[in-house]
Design a protein around this motif. Structure first.
Motif, PDB file in Angstrom:
ATOM      1  N   ARG A   1      53.555  52.581 -86.854  1.00  0.00           N
ATOM      2  CA  ARG A   1      54.898  52.465 -86.280  1.00  0.00           C
ATOM      3  C   ARG A   1      55.911  52.106 -87.368  1.00  0.00           C
ATOM      4  O   ARG A   1      56.975  52.707 -87.473  1.00  0.00           O
ATOM      5  N   GLN A   2      55.557  51.119 -88.207  1.00  0.00           N
ATOM      6  CA  GLN A   2      56.458  50.708 -89.283  1.00  0.00           C
ATOM      7  C   GLN A   2      56.649  51.831 -90.297  1.00  0.00           C
ATOM      8  O   GLN A   2      57.749  52.045 -90.793  1.00  0.00           O
ATOM      9  N   GLN A   3      55.597  52.549 -90.592  1.00  0.00           N
ATOM     10  CA  GLN A   3      55.680  53.673 -91.521  1.00  0.00           C
ATOM     11  C   GLN A   3      56.632  54.741 -90.974  1.00  0.00           C
ATOM     12  O   GLN A   3      57.435  55.302 -91.722  1.00  0.00           O
ATOM     13  N   LEU A   4      56.558  55.002 -89.681  1.00  0.00           N
ATOM     14  CA  LEU A   4      57.465  55.970 -89.060  1.00  0.00           C
ATOM     15  C   LEU A   4      58.919  55.505 -89.153  1.00  0.00           C
ATOM     16  O   LEU A   4      59.821  56.300 -89.429  1.00  0.00           O
ATOM     17  N   LEU A   5      59.145  54.215 -88.944  1.00  0.00           N
ATOM     18  CA  LEU A   5      60.501  53.675 -89.058  1.00  0.00           C
ATOM     19  C   LEU A   5      60.990  53.748 -90.501  1.00  0.00           C
ATOM     20  O   LEU A   5      62.151  54.093 -90.758  1.00  0.00           O
ATOM     21  N   ASP A   6      60.118  53.435 -91.448  1.00  0.00           N
ATOM     22  CA  ASP A   6      60.500  53.496 -92.868  1.00  0.00           C
ATOM     23  C   ASP A   6      60.868  54.913 -93.279  1.00  0.00           C
ATOM     24  O   ASP A   6      61.855  55.125 -93.992  1.00  0.00           O
ATOM     25  N   VAL A   7      60.079  55.879 -92.847  1.00  0.00           N
ATOM     26  CA  VAL A   7      60.364  57.277 -93.172  1.00  0.00           C
ATOM     27  C   VAL A   7      61.675  57.707 -92.522  1.00  0.00           C
ATOM     28  O   VAL A   7      62.507  58.379 -93.149  1.00  0.00           O
ATOM     29  N   THR A   8      61.885  57.309 -91.283  1.00  0.00           N
ATOM     30  CA  THR A   8      63.139  57.647 -90.590  1.00  0.00           C
ATOM     31  C   THR A   8      64.323  57.078 -91.355  1.00  0.00           C
ATOM     32  O   THR A   8      65.335  57.764 -91.561  1.00  0.00           O
TER      33      THR A   8
ATOM     34  N   ASP B  50      68.956  59.585 -97.019  1.00  0.00           N
ATOM     35  CA  ASP B  50      69.092  60.770 -97.862  1.00  0.00           C
ATOM     36  C   ASP B  50      69.949  61.856 -97.240  1.00  0.00           C
ATOM     37  O   ASP B  50      70.574  62.636 -97.949  1.00  0.00           O
ATOM     38  N   LYS B  51      69.943  61.928 -95.921  1.00  0.00           N
ATOM     39  CA  LYS B  51      70.629  63.033 -95.234  1.00  0.00           C
ATOM     40  C   LYS B  51      71.544  62.454 -94.161  1.00  0.00           C
ATOM     41  O   LYS B  51      72.417  61.682 -94.446  1.00  0.00           O
ATOM     42  N   CYS B  52      71.324  62.817 -92.920  1.00  0.00           N
ATOM     43  CA  CYS B  52      72.085  62.286 -91.792  1.00  0.00           C
ATOM     44  C   CYS B  52      71.283  62.549 -90.526  1.00  0.00           C
ATOM     45  O   CYS B  52      70.235  63.192 -90.557  1.00  0.00           O
ATOM     46  N   THR B  53      71.773  62.075 -89.394  1.00  0.00           N
ATOM     47  CA  THR B  53      71.023  62.230 -88.147  1.00  0.00           C
ATOM     48  C   THR B  53      70.844  63.693 -87.764  1.00  0.00           C
ATOM     49  O   THR B  53      69.867  64.038 -87.119  1.00  0.00           O
ATOM     50  N   ALA B  54      71.763  64.561 -88.167  1.00  0.00           N
ATOM     51  CA  ALA B  54      71.640  65.984 -87.822  1.00  0.00           C
ATOM     52  C   ALA B  54      70.408  66.619 -88.461  1.00  0.00           C
ATOM     53  O   ALA B  54      69.838  67.557 -87.911  1.00  0.00           O
ATOM     54  N   HIS B  55      69.994  66.122 -89.629  1.00  0.00           N
ATOM     55  CA  HIS B  55      68.838  66.670 -90.323  1.00  0.00           C
ATOM     56  C   HIS B  55      67.535  65.987 -89.930  1.00  0.00           C
ATOM     57  O   HIS B  55      66.464  66.375 -90.385  1.00  0.00           O
ATOM     58  N   LEU B  56      67.623  64.961 -89.125  1.00  0.00           N
ATOM     59  CA  LEU B  56      66.436  64.207 -88.729  1.00  0.00           C
ATOM     60  C   LEU B  56      65.730  64.925 -87.578  1.00  0.00           C
ATOM     61  O   LEU B  56      66.325  65.160 -86.529  1.00  0.00           O
ATOM     62  N   THR B  57      64.486  65.308 -87.808  1.00  0.00           N
ATOM     63  CA  THR B  57      63.682  65.899 -86.738  1.00  0.00           C
ATOM     64  C   THR B  57      62.378  65.122 -86.645  1.00  0.00           C
ATOM     65  O   THR B  57      61.926  64.507 -87.624  1.00  0.00           O
ATOM     66  N   LEU B  58      61.781  65.161 -85.466  1.00  0.00           N
ATOM     67  CA  LEU B  58      60.492  64.494 -85.286  1.00  0.00           C
ATOM     68  C   LEU B  58      59.426  65.137 -86.160  1.00  0.00           C
ATOM     69  O   LEU B  58      58.560  64.437 -86.706  1.00  0.00           O
TER      70      LEU B  58
ATOM     71  N   THR C 118      71.154  52.503 -98.520  1.00  0.00           N
ATOM     72  CA  THR C 118      71.181  51.610 -97.373  1.00  0.00           C
ATOM     73  C   THR C 118      72.496  51.749 -96.612  1.00  0.00           C
ATOM     74  O   THR C 118      72.516  51.802 -95.389  1.00  0.00           O
ATOM     75  N   ASN C 119      73.594  51.819 -97.343  1.00  0.00           N
ATOM     76  CA  ASN C 119      74.878  51.986 -96.692  1.00  0.00           C
ATOM     77  C   ASN C 119      74.952  53.309 -95.952  1.00  0.00           C
ATOM     78  O   ASN C 119      75.491  53.388 -94.851  1.00  0.00           O
ATOM     79  N   THR C 120      74.417  54.361 -96.554  1.00  0.00           N
ATOM     80  CA  THR C 120      74.391  55.667 -95.900  1.00  0.00           C
ATOM     81  C   THR C 120      73.571  55.607 -94.620  1.00  0.00           C
ATOM     82  O   THR C 120      73.941  56.186 -93.595  1.00  0.00           O
ATOM     83  N   LEU C 121      72.474  54.873 -94.672  1.00  0.00           N
ATOM     84  CA  LEU C 121      71.635  54.693 -93.490  1.00  0.00           C
ATOM     85  C   LEU C 121      72.430  54.057 -92.364  1.00  0.00           C
ATOM     86  O   LEU C 121      72.438  54.543 -91.239  1.00  0.00           O
ATOM     87  N   TYR C 122      73.115  52.951 -92.645  1.00  0.00           N
ATOM     88  CA  TYR C 122      73.911  52.290 -91.611  1.00  0.00           C
ATOM     89  C   TYR C 122      75.001  53.214 -91.086  1.00  0.00           C
ATOM     90  O   TYR C 122      75.230  53.295 -89.880  1.00  0.00           O
ATOM     91  N   ALA C 123      75.673  53.900 -91.979  1.00  0.00           N
ATOM     92  CA  ALA C 123      76.743  54.801 -91.553  1.00  0.00           C
ATOM     93  C   ALA C 123      76.212  55.909 -90.657  1.00  0.00           C
ATOM     94  O   ALA C 123      76.808  56.217 -89.616  1.00  0.00           O
ATOM     95  N   ALA C 124      75.082  56.494 -91.029  1.00  0.00           N
ATOM     96  CA  ALA C 124      74.497  57.568 -90.222  1.00  0.00           C
ATOM     97  C   ALA C 124      74.065  57.041 -88.869  1.00  0.00           C
ATOM     98  O   ALA C 124      74.321  57.658 -87.826  1.00  0.00           O
ATOM     99  N   LEU C 125      73.426  55.894 -88.871  1.00  0.00           N
ATOM    100  CA  LEU C 125      72.907  55.343 -87.630  1.00  0.00           C
ATOM    101  C   LEU C 125      74.037  54.945 -86.677  1.00  0.00           C
ATOM    102  O   LEU C 125      74.011  55.265 -85.499  1.00  0.00           O
TER     103      LEU C 125
END
Length: 185
Positions: A15-22, A28-36, A108-115
């Protein structure tokens, strides 16, 4: 009868590994590029394994948001535990944690902004903030404490967008003044 190799099940680790990868994909990208599929592949698990933990993309993003808020809460609590002065303690810790977040590498900032570009994640963030404000109302409801927290948010945002150099040049002076403001009534 043959026996195959079976990996020991470690659901919390997976579970933690999945969260870390997400988090890494979002940084690196944004939510639009995030797929399961992408998350499962990068984490080295099957899509079924991912779906066992997170039934859909939204559940995965919510869990990541909750994890980031938990970490933020832990960091704030740690800073508060080392501050003997009750008045403004939460606001000083908030300023400290957010000024450190603001100066972190862009990922990290990009992560917060995307989320937090997602409406339901902003709702989770707002609810977290409101709960903290109520929790620390006795010590941090002064107008100056509110101004400090808003300034910390602004500093984080300005650094997120790689804001004006004048602010970067005066960053330490600004942080010192904001910290001093939390001690005034």
């Amino acid at each position: 009868m043959t026996t195959g190799y079976h990996r020991k099940k470690q659901p919390e680790l997976v579970r933690q590994q999945l969260l870390d990868v997400t988090a890494q994909v979002l940084a690196d990208k944004c939510t639009a590029h995030l797929t399961l599929d992408l998350v499962a592949r990068e984490a080295g698990v099957t899509k079924g394994g991912l779906l066992h933990h997170f039934p859909n993309k939204n559940a995965l993003l919510e869990a990541l948001c909750d994890e980031l808020l938990r970490q933020m809460n832990d960091h704030i609590a740690e800073v508060m535990a080392n501050d003997p002065e009750p008045t403004g303690r939460f606001s000083r810790a908030y300023l400290d944690v957010f000024s450190r977040k603001a100066s972190e590498a862009g990922g990290t900032n990009t992560l917060y902004a995307a989320l937090f570009a997602e409406a339901n994640m902003r709702d989770r963030w707002r609810d977290w903030l409101e709960q903290r404000y109520r929790q620390h109302e006795d010590t941090d409801s002064a107008l100056l404490a509110v101004i400090v927290r808003l300034a910390a948010d602004g500093l984080w945002f300005v650094e997120l967008i790689d804001g004006p150099k004048q602010l970067q040049d005066r960053r330490q002076e600004l942080l010192a003044e904001l910290n001093a403001m939390t001690r005034r009534k």
